[in-house]
Design a protein around this motif. Structure first.
Motif, mmCIF file in Angstrom:
data_model
loop_
_atom_site.group_PDB
_atom_site.id
_atom_site.type_symbol
_atom_site.label_atom_id
_atom_site.label_comp_id
_atom_site.label_asym_id
_atom_site.label_seq_id
_atom_site.Cartn_x
_atom_site.Cartn_y
_atom_site.Cartn_z
ATOM 1 N N SER A 46 -3.363 -5.874 -0.772
ATOM 2 C CA SER A 46 -3.068 -5.215 -2.049
ATOM 3 C C SER A 46 -3.525 -6.108 -3.197
ATOM 4 C CB SER A 46 -1.565 -4.944 -2.166
ATOM 5 O OG SER A 46 -1.128 -4.126 -1.114
ATOM 6 N N LEU A 47 -4.322 -5.553 -4.080
ATOM 7 C CA LEU A 47 -4.838 -6.318 -5.215
ATOM 8 C C LEU A 47 -3.895 -6.197 -6.395
ATOM 9 C CD1 LEU A 47 -8.637 -5.430 -5.057
ATOM 10 C CD2 LEU A 47 -7.446 -7.360 -4.010
ATOM 11 N N GLY A 48 -3.679 -7.312 -7.060
ATOM 12 C CA GLY A 48 -2.809 -7.343 -8.222
ATOM 13 C C GLY A 48 -3.468 -6.760 -9.452
ATOM 14 N N LEU A 49 -2.709 -6.759 -10.535
ATOM 15 C CA LEU A 49 -3.177 -6.160 -11.784
ATOM 16 C C LEU A 49 -4.428 -6.855 -12.304
ATOM 17 C CD1 LEU A 49 -2.292 -4.010 -13.912
ATOM 18 C CD2 LEU A 49 -1.224 -5.878 -15.156
ATOM 19 N N ASP A 50 -4.482 -8.183 -12.173
ATOM 20 C CA ASP A 50 -5.624 -8.911 -12.729
ATOM 21 C C ASP A 50 -6.890 -8.729 -11.906
ATOM 22 O OD1 ASP A 50 -4.581 -10.214 -10.588
ATOM 23 O OD2 ASP A 50 -4.435 -12.192 -11.535
ATOM 24 N N LEU A 51 -6.782 -8.229 -10.685
ATOM 25 C CA LEU A 51 -7.958 -8.007 -9.843
ATOM 26 C C LEU A 51 -8.365 -6.538 -9.797
ATOM 27 C CD1 LEU A 51 -7.167 -10.340 -6.805
ATOM 28 C CD2 LEU A 51 -8.537 -10.832 -8.837
ATOM 29 N N GLN A 52 -7.406 -5.642 -9.842
ATOM 30 C CA GLN A 52 -7.691 -4.218 -9.718
ATOM 31 C C GLN A 52 -7.761 -3.520 -11.072
ATOM 32 O OE1 GLN A 52 -4.999 -2.278 -7.053
ATOM 33 N NE2 GLN A 52 -5.859 -0.251 -7.354
ATOM 34 N N GLY A 53 -7.194 -4.141 -12.103
ATOM 35 C CA GLY A 53 -7.097 -3.475 -13.394
ATOM 36 C C GLY A 53 -5.868 -2.584 -13.432
ATOM 37 N N LEU A 425 -1.754 -11.641 4.706
ATOM 38 C CA LEU A 425 -1.597 -10.910 3.448
ATOM 39 C C LEU A 425 -1.674 -9.401 3.675
ATOM 40 C CD1 LEU A 425 -3.779 -13.102 1.040
ATOM 41 C CD2 LEU A 425 -1.293 -12.889 1.026
ATOM 42 N N SER A 426 -2.562 -8.978 4.575
ATOM 43 C CA SER A 426 -2.686 -7.546 4.879
ATOM 44 C C SER A 426 -1.463 -7.038 5.627
ATOM 45 C CB SER A 426 -3.953 -7.298 5.712
ATOM 46 O OG SER A 426 -5.114 -7.698 5.013
ATOM 47 N N ALA A 427 -0.987 -7.803 6.603
ATOM 48 C CA ALA A 427 0.159 -7.371 7.402
ATOM 49 C C ALA A 427 1.420 -7.291 6.557
ATOM 50 C CB ALA A 427 0.360 -8.318 8.581
ATOM 51 N N LEU A 428 1.615 -8.272 5.677
ATOM 52 C CA LEU A 428 2.808 -8.294 4.828
ATOM 53 C C LEU A 428 2.674 -7.402 3.603
ATOM 54 C CD1 LEU A 428 3.513 -12.142 4.893
ATOM 55 C CD2 LEU A 428 4.675 -10.366 6.219
ATOM 56 N N GLN A 429 1.458 -6.893 3.369
ATOM 57 C CA GLN A 429 1.167 -6.115 2.163
ATOM 58 C C GLN A 429 1.569 -6.880 0.904
ATOM 59 O OE1 GLN A 429 -0.402 -2.583 1.714
ATOM 60 N NE2 GLN A 429 -1.258 -3.974 3.210
ATOM 61 N N ALA A 430 1.327 -8.198 0.950
ATOM 62 C CA ALA A 430 1.561 -9.041 -0.222
ATOM 63 C C ALA A 430 0.462 -8.778 -1.243
ATOM 64 C CB ALA A 430 1.585 -10.512 0.175
ATOM 65 N N THR A 431 0.805 -8.866 -2.511
ATOM 66 C CA THR A 431 -0.149 -8.594 -3.577
ATOM 67 C C THR A 431 -0.968 -9.840 -3.881
ATOM 68 O OG1 THR A 431 1.340 -6.952 -4.544
ATOM 69 C CG2 THR A 431 -0.404 -7.811 -5.953
ATOM 70 N N LEU A 432 -2.276 -9.703 -3.807
ATOM 71 C CA LEU A 432 -3.183 -10.816 -4.088
ATOM 72 C C LEU A 432 -3.567 -10.794 -5.563
ATOM 73 C CD1 LEU A 432 -4.897 -13.183 -3.003
ATOM 74 C CD2 LEU A 432 -6.738 -11.529 -2.601
ATOM 75 N N THR A 433 -3.299 -11.878 -6.258
ATOM 76 C CA THR A 433 -3.637 -12.012 -7.668
ATOM 77 C C THR A 433 -4.690 -13.106 -7.828
ATOM 78 O OG1 THR A 433 -1.875 -13.626 -8.019
ATOM 79 C CG2 THR A 433 -1.325 -11.305 -8.347
ATOM 80 N N LEU A 434 -5.179 -13.271 -9.059
ATOM 81 C CA LEU A 434 -6.164 -14.318 -9.315
ATOM 82 C C LEU A 434 -5.598 -15.705 -9.009
ATOM 83 C CD1 LEU A 434 -9.059 -14.665 -10.237
ATOM 84 C CD2 LEU A 434 -8.239 -14.873 -12.588
ATOM 85 N N PRO A 435 -4.360 -16.032 -9.411
ATOM 86 C CA PRO A 435 -3.779 -17.300 -8.971
ATOM 87 C C PRO A 435 -3.628 -17.368 -7.448
ATOM 88 C CG PRO A 435 -2.568 -16.456 -10.850
ATOM 89 C CD PRO A 435 -3.492 -15.371 -10.413
ATOM 90 N N GLY A 507 2.472 -15.005 -6.988
ATOM 91 C CA GLY A 507 1.257 -14.762 -6.205
ATOM 92 C C GLY A 507 0.654 -16.052 -5.680
ATOM 93 N N PHE A 508 0.632 -17.074 -6.533
ATOM 94 C CA PHE A 508 0.123 -18.378 -6.096
ATOM 95 C C PHE A 508 1.003 -18.963 -4.994
ATOM 96 C CE2 PHE A 508 0.272 -23.021 -6.508
ATOM 97 C CZ PHE A 508 -1.058 -23.336 -6.286
ATOM 98 N N ALA A 509 2.327 -18.828 -5.151
ATOM 99 C CA ALA A 509 3.254 -19.395 -4.176
ATOM 100 C C ALA A 509 3.125 -18.710 -2.822
ATOM 101 C CB ALA A 509 4.682 -19.273 -4.695
ATOM 102 N N VAL A 510 2.908 -17.392 -2.822
ATOM 103 C CA VAL A 510 2.799 -16.659 -1.556
ATOM 104 C C VAL A 510 1.588 -17.125 -0.753
ATOM 105 C CG1 VAL A 510 2.299 -14.387 -0.566
ATOM 106 C CG2 VAL A 510 4.069 -14.619 -2.291
#
Length: 545
Positions: A46-53, A425-435, A507-510
């Motif tokens: 899942s892409l975060g706001l800063d990556l997906q807009g 990240l895909s399995a947990l559906q964690a949001t990937l951000t720029l950090p 996001g960075f911590a994850v």
């Protein structure tokens, strides 16, 4: 350390294969696997706001409104209780954060305090102290209200600090839940809705290109109530400030020319929108309307009211405005009905959505708004890819130059490490951000750090004259404690960042935490497995390190 039982080899292979399966969908186009069942590993990161807009909103809950409404309810209860007790009163209303009134006769003052101390709002306590007058308790123990009498003889009923605090907390939590329901109804994928501070809500909506409609949906309290209309009272006198006791003057929404612009309604709510179980947009006589359905209790109350007030109007209020005031033609006993008005199709759809999601306990104010275009997000992803690629190439070259064949093995483990991070990240559906991408790049360097410690220790053992097998065994044994200690301290730091941080910091911590776990696995298990298998097969007289 050189003993690898068959089940361990199978376990390492299974984990690496599982990571590859979960990471593979990310090589496909966005949206691949969306229709797969939830148990199928076909979800992408899942892409975060800063990556997906998308849109970023910071909302403030006006919790003071909740306190005001609770005091207004106390005023209504006080009015009924004093009238039933035959006690005369003056200037009953909400002033200075409390429900206040004066008793006409001083002899009735103590009895008035006793009456208001036993109001339902004062005896349904959820924590707090009570006031007193002349030794008379101001309510039962644990009452949410405090009853006091000042030197001028004015009686005040206020919420205790604990009761007010609990009301604010409950309002914020309920607002978060209602916001989540409204956002989910719009079909937005992967929204971020978090509490910030004591009265704020952070809303991030990736992929949303129409933030104005979202703000309009979130900006409406959507508090629906049904009231009896007082047709005997004069609207003109009410507009001049002479509103009858127990009544309210409310405006009409979207009143046209020649139509009634205000109504006088009974303060007491006949049926609340809380009793709604469903609302849907529909058409009636070729005009868009909202159909609604009450639960059993609401249907019974609505049926009783319509039976007793045939040929009389009743008002449907939405956020304090009359959106419809139809005349009851016949009893409505089915627990359902329609709301008509000057609605467009879009307004009917939004209104039914709001009613289904429920009313906000207090209005929301937009404190901050940011919109990120998808082009900027695509540039961020591309820059992140380049940074990660440069980092991986630089680390790979360093490892090969420094450790030769062992460096190649470490590079192979590094590739598995990246695959495991993406797969997790895909399995947990964690949001990937720029950090978060920065965290991945950081773990690329950290992933080979453990191998560097092990390889340098092996070199030291070789210089002391040990054989290849004993040098490798001693190198792993003596470096493992240092590796675990260093990674655990970093993992603790990532945990604290996630616990106390927000937004990009989370996001960075994850990604950092996932990278630490996967790097330890690949360094201690994957690289060591490759070294052990090579050592058993070639049995070298000297190590190429």
């Amino acid at each position: 350390m050189l003993t690898f039982q068959p089940w361990k080899i199978i376990l390492v292979g299974f984990v690496c294969l599982l990571g590859l399966v979960y990471a593979a969908p990310n090589a496909m186009d966005r949206g691949f696997g969306d229709d797969f069942p939830s148990w199928v590993p076909g979800k992408q990161v899942s892409l975060g706001l800063d990556l997906q807009g998308g849109s970023h909103l910071l909302l403030e809950v006006e919790v003071a409104v909740v306190i005001e409404e609770r005091l207004e309810a106390i005023v209504d209860e006080t009015r009924r209780a004093l009238r039933q007790a035959g006690i005369g009163y003056l200037r009953l209303g909400v002033r200075d954060g409390a429900a206040r009134f004066r008793v006409r006769e001083a002899a009735d003052r103590e009895r008035a305090v006793e009456v208001v101390s036993n109001l339902p709002s004062a005896s349904s306590g959820f924590g707090g102290a009570t006031g007193s007058f002349g030794g008379v308790p101001g309510g039962s123990f644990g009452s949410p209200t405090a009853v006091e009498v000042d030197d001028a003889g004015e009686v005040s009923i206020s919420l205790t600090e604990s009761a007010a605090s609990e009301a604010r907390t409950a309002a914020l939590q309920q607002s978060i839940e209602i916001v989540r329901r409204r956002i989910d109804e719009t079909g937005v994928r992967e929204p971020t809705i978090q509490r910030q501070g004591e009265d704020r809500i952070l809303v991030q909506l990736p992929g949303v290109d129409d933030p104005d409609r979202i703000k309009e949906l979130l900006g409406q309290t959507a508090k629906l109530t049904f009231h009896e209309v007082d047709t005997a009272a004069s609207v003109q006198q009410a507009l001049a400030g002479r509103v009858p006791p127990g009544r309210r003057l409310v405006p009409a929404a979207n009143a046209g020319a020649g139509e009634q612009t205000h109504y006088i309604i009974h303060r007491r709510v006949t049926v609340s929108g809380d009793r709604l179980v469903d609302s849907q947009p529909t058409f009636d006589q070729n005009r868009p309307v909202v159909s609604f359905r009450f639960d059993a209790t609401g249907g019974r109350l609505f049926g009783r009211f319509t039976s007793e007030h045939v040929n009389e109007p009743f008002a449907i209020l939405l956020d304090g405005e009359v959106i419809s005031a139809p005349v009851i033609q016949q009893p409505i006993l089915g627990g359902s009905g329609i709301i008509t008005g000057r609605f467009t199709v879009q307004e009917v759809q939004d209104l039914s959505l709001l009613l289904r999601a429920g009313a906000l306990p207090a209005p929301l104010v937009v404190l901050e708004e940011r919109t990120v275009g998808p082009g900027l997000g695509a540039d961020s992803i591309e820059a992140g890819k380049i940074a990660a690629l440069v980092g991986v190439i630089g680390v790979a070259i360093f490892m090969v130059v420094s450790y030769g064949l062992f460096g190649l093995m470490a590079n192979a483990a590094l590739m598995f490490n990246i695959v495991l991070i993406v797969g997790a990240l895909s399995a947990l559906q964690a949001t990937l951000t720029l950090p978060g991408i920065a965290g991945i790049v950081l773990t690329v360097g950290m992933a080979v750090d453990a191998n560097v410690l092990i390889f340098e220790r092996i070199r030291e053992e070789i210089l002391q004259g040990r054989t290849p097998s004993t040098a490798i065994d001693a190198g792993y044994k003596r470096a493992i404690t240092t590796i675990i200690d260093s990674n655990l301290t970093t993992l603790f730091a990532a945990t604290f960042l996630y616990s106390f941080g927000s937004g990009p910091i989370k996001g960075f911590a994850v990604t950092l935490a996932i990278g630490i776990v996967t790097s330890m696995f690949t360094a201690i298990m994957v690289t060591r497995l490759m070294v052990v298998l090579w050592l058993r097969r070639s049995r070298p007289a000297a190590l190429p390190i």
